[in-house]
Design an enzyme around this catalytic site. Structure first.
Site, PDB file in Angstrom:
ATOM      1  N   ASN A 108      20.497 -14.734 -36.582  1.00 50.21           N
ATOM      2  CA  ASN A 108      20.729 -13.460 -35.884  1.00 50.21           C
ATOM      3  C   ASN A 108      19.658 -12.424 -36.206  1.00 50.21           C
ATOM      4  O   ASN A 108      19.137 -11.750 -35.312  1.00 50.21           O
ATOM      5  CB  ASN A 108      22.107 -12.893 -36.242  1.00 50.21           C
ATOM      6  CG  ASN A 108      23.225 -13.804 -35.798  1.00 50.21           C
ATOM      7  OD1 ASN A 108      22.974 -14.807 -35.126  1.00 50.21           O
ATOM      8  ND2 ASN A 108      24.452 -13.488 -36.175  1.00 50.21           N
ATOM      9  N   HIS A 154       4.556  13.511   3.950  1.00 51.48           N
ATOM     10  CA  HIS A 154       5.365  12.859   5.006  1.00 51.48           C
ATOM     11  C   HIS A 154       4.536  11.837   5.796  1.00 51.48           C
ATOM     12  O   HIS A 154       4.829  11.567   6.955  1.00 51.48           O
ATOM     13  CB  HIS A 154       5.968  13.874   5.979  1.00 51.48           C
ATOM     14  CG  HIS A 154       6.638  15.028   5.313  1.00 51.48           C
ATOM     15  ND1 HIS A 154       7.984  15.040   5.009  1.00 51.48           N
ATOM     16  CD2 HIS A 154       6.144  16.211   4.842  1.00 51.48           C
ATOM     17  CE1 HIS A 154       8.287  16.180   4.399  1.00 51.48           C
ATOM     18  NE2 HIS A 154       7.186  16.908   4.278  1.00 51.48           N
ATOM     19  N   SER A 275      -4.692 -15.975   8.334  1.00 51.92           N
ATOM     20  CA  SER A 275      -3.479 -16.545   8.907  1.00 51.92           C
ATOM     21  C   SER A 275      -3.762 -17.977   9.320  1.00 51.92           C
ATOM     22  O   SER A 275      -4.891 -18.325   9.667  1.00 51.92           O
ATOM     23  CB  SER A 275      -3.079 -15.707  10.114  1.00 51.92           C
ATOM     24  OG  SER A 275      -2.408 -16.483  11.067  1.00 51.92           O
ATOM     25  N   LYS A 281      -7.361 -12.848  11.383  1.00 50.23           N
ATOM     26  CA  LYS A 281      -6.590 -12.078  10.401  1.00 50.23           C
ATOM     27  C   LYS A 281      -7.230 -12.016   9.017  1.00 50.23           C
ATOM     28  O   LYS A 281      -7.784 -13.004   8.539  1.00 50.23           O
ATOM     29  CB  LYS A 281      -5.183 -12.677  10.242  1.00 50.23           C
ATOM     30  CG  LYS A 281      -4.223 -12.403  11.359  1.00 50.23           C
ATOM     31  CD  LYS A 281      -3.940 -10.924  11.623  1.00 50.23           C
ATOM     32  CE  LYS A 281      -3.127 -10.270  10.545  1.00 50.23           C
ATOM     33  NZ  LYS A 281      -1.718 -10.626  10.591  1.00 50.23           N
ATOM     34  N   GLU A 288       0.408  -7.278  -1.417  1.00 47.30           N
ATOM     35  CA  GLU A 288       1.799  -7.471  -0.964  1.00 47.30           C
ATOM     36  C   GLU A 288       2.633  -8.173  -2.030  1.00 47.30           C
ATOM     37  O   GLU A 288       3.778  -7.800  -2.295  1.00 47.30           O
ATOM     38  CB  GLU A 288       1.815  -8.285   0.325  1.00 47.30           C
ATOM     39  CG  GLU A 288       1.249  -7.532   1.510  1.00 47.30           C
ATOM     40  CD  GLU A 288       1.038  -8.457   2.706  1.00 47.30           C
ATOM     41  OE1 GLU A 288       1.726  -8.281   3.702  1.00 47.30           O
ATOM     42  OE2 GLU A 288       0.198  -9.376   2.621  1.00 47.30           O
TER      43      GLU A 288
HETATM   44  N1  ARG Z   1      18.917 -18.778 -29.943  1.00 43.48           N
HETATM   45  C1  ARG Z   1      19.593 -17.611 -30.399  1.00 43.48           C
HETATM   46  C2  ARG Z   1      19.159 -16.382 -29.604  1.00 43.48           C
HETATM   47  O1  ARG Z   1      18.152 -16.413 -28.938  1.00 43.48           O
HETATM   48  C3  ARG Z   1      19.278 -17.386 -31.841  1.00 43.48           C
HETATM   49  C4  ARG Z   1      20.409 -16.818 -32.615  1.00 43.48           C
HETATM   50  C5  ARG Z   1      21.538 -17.773 -32.618  1.00 43.48           C
HETATM   51  N2  ARG Z   1      22.609 -17.293 -33.425  1.00 43.48           N
HETATM   52  C6  ARG Z   1      23.807 -17.835 -33.396  1.00 43.48           C
HETATM   53  N3  ARG Z   1      24.685 -17.320 -34.155  1.00 43.48           N
HETATM   54  N4  ARG Z   1      24.100 -18.835 -32.595  1.00 43.48           N
HETATM   55  O2  ARG Z   1      19.794 -15.370 -29.639  1.00 43.48           O
END
Ligand code: ARG
Length: 475
Positions: A108, A154, A275, A281, A288
């Site tokens: 995490n 405008h 084109s 063209k 675009e």
């Molecule tokens: N692959 C996860 C992400 O991109 C990484 C963290 C995963 N954490 C977990 N508790 N499963 O967020």
């Protein structure tokens, strides 16, 4: 190798594994994940949390992977993500002791750290490229401080200006895009590592060490915020959405100006296509596509915000879904920036046509009214009324702007106010002449060549300072 069996004896089925894996877009954070693991392992060893010898073995394996590249990893979806793939790799070399590298760390905080590490580089690269774009706009504008074009409100002829004045409007838009990214960078460059899963850890880690090794300005003060915050991503994608919006507006003008009706510029063949059925063209395809890709950025921004809006603190797997939209947005914006830059410096400018358009449709009428006010001391509204009639009658009678004289104006003035103005013909002609008209707008921010030179000078100073700033970050 399943390093995370934990309480699950039997894991996910194949479809679920593939469905939930982030491996396909984790390629962006491969190098950052190695850097993050090196910083963390070094800190663990320094603090005596893990054995030095084991740490060295882990660090050697990580450096080996750095050399070998991502292809050395097993990227099978059953591995789930790059963090696991990397740990598997180190475990293969070091053995079970590789598991020490995951002490006091969670995926995490790791993924949040990796994303910040990569994004800050991308932001700097885009900032650098914006500066190069502005530099070329400065060069182009310097050559066109006397190139007259008509300006629009405008999308109707409004007042004459110069191409330089117009190009500088682009440049100042881009300057703000640059500044927005520079500001966002401060909120990207903070370190979540050490937040672990969400409440830090009981191991005595040193967050300052990893912050220094990874070159962050500081660490995140709250670990729950550390693992869950993705506002730095939403903010960057907003900045980039604004950048491509400005680029798209430029493209819109290039498309318009290159039509037969305007004939003001020609876009180089390198950025055009033809084109398959109409051989005559020449289509402005690049401009675009850039306009089209801008909408993709908006989509990414809304996707990111709507993933975030309903998440309880802290880490939820939904966060993973933000990542591909981040990289897609970054790539689209960066590509668009560079291609629009290349395209604009390749345009051919039809200066005669610019003047012709500026003269064509009484775009100088405001200055005639202004000069009547200055010369005769009558209210602007009265002058506005008189000049309005001058234009209407000239259009009906097919009189060109350089044939308008004092007699013509006085007939109208007498009719409307009961008084003649008796303006000198030279004043009328100067007021109606686009170049004279532009010179008179000698106010900071205005189109007079003198004022444009001043803003060119200011912008050059800005470029020099910002290049220094970027060099300092890199060194
Ligand atoms: N692959 C996860 C992400 O991109 C990484 C963290 C995963 N954490 C977990 N508790 N499963 O967020």
């Amino acid at each position: 190798m399943n390093l995370r069996a934990g309480r699950l004896v039997k894991g996910m089925n194949k479809d679920a594994e593939k469905y939930t894996s982030s491996l396909d877009f984790d390629k962006y954070i491969f190098e950052a994940d190695i850097a993050c693991n090196i910083a963390h392992t070094t800190m663990l060893a320094e603090e005596g949390i893990i054995n030095l010898e084991i740490a060295e073995k882990i660090l050697d394996a990580l450096k080996k992977l750095q050399k070998e590249g991502i292809n050395a990893l097993n990227m099978d979806h059953s591995v789930e993500d790059i963090h696991m793939a990397l740990e598997n790799y180190v475990t293969k070399i070091v053995g079970p002791e590789a598991g020490f590298m995951h002490t006091a760390k969670s995926r995490n905080d790791q993924v949040a750290t990796d994303l910040r590490l990569v994004l800050r580089e991308k932001i700097l690269m885009i900032q650098e490229d914006i500066l190069l774009f502005i530099e070329d706009l400065i060069k182009l504008a310097s050559e066109h401080t006397d190139t007259i074009i008509v300006g629009y409100t405008h999308l109707q002829h409004a007042q004459p200006t110069t191409l330089a004045h117009h190009l500088m409007a682009y440049a100042y838009n881009l300057k703000r895009d640059y500044e927005r990214l520079k500001d966002t960078y401060k909120r990207v460059n903070i370190n979540p590592l050490g937040s672990a899963a969400m409440t830090t850890t009981s191991f005595p880690i040193n967050r300052e060490t990893t912050t220094n090794i990874l070159g962050f300005d500081n660490y995140m003060e709250n670990s729950m915020d550390g693992v869950s915050a993705r506002d730095f991503i939403a903010e960057t994608i907003f900045d980039l959405s604004m950048l491509v919006t400005n680029l798209s507006k430029i493209c819109e003008e290039l498309i318009l100006w290159s039509t037969h009706e305007f004939r003001l510029i020609e876009i180089s063949n390198e950025f055009s296509s033809t084109s398959s059925i109409m051989p005559q063209k020449k289509n402005p395809d690049v401009a675009e596509i850039a306009r089209g890709k801008t909408s993709v950025l908006y989509g990414e921004l809304i996707t990111i915000l709507s993933i975030l809006k309903s998440l309880p603190f802290t880490y939820n797997r939904d966060l993973q879904e933000i990542t591909p939209h981040l990289w897609n947005g970054v790539n689209y914006a960066h590509e668009t920036l560079n291609i629009v830059h290349d395209m604009i410096i390749s345009i051919n400018i039809n200066e005669e046509r610019g003047l012709e358009l500026a003269k064509a449709n009484f775009a100088t009428a405001t200055d005639l009214a202004d000069n009547i006010v200055k010369e005769k001391g009558i209210p602007f509204r009265t002058a506005h009324k008189i000049v309005g009639r001058v234009v209407t009658d000239a259009l009906i009678e097919n009189i060109a702007y350089d044939d308008i004289d004092s007699k013509f104006i006085d007939k109208i003035s007498f009719d409307l106010t009961g008084k003649k103005l008796e303006l000198p013909d030279s004043l009328i002609q100067d007021s109606l002449n686009p170049l004279e008209n532009i010179k008179m707008r000698n106010i900071p921010g205005g189109p007079s060549p003198k004022m444009v030179f001043m803003s060119l000078k200011n912008l050059k100073k800005f470029i020099i300072n910002e290049k220094k700033y970027l060099n300092n970050i890199y060194s």
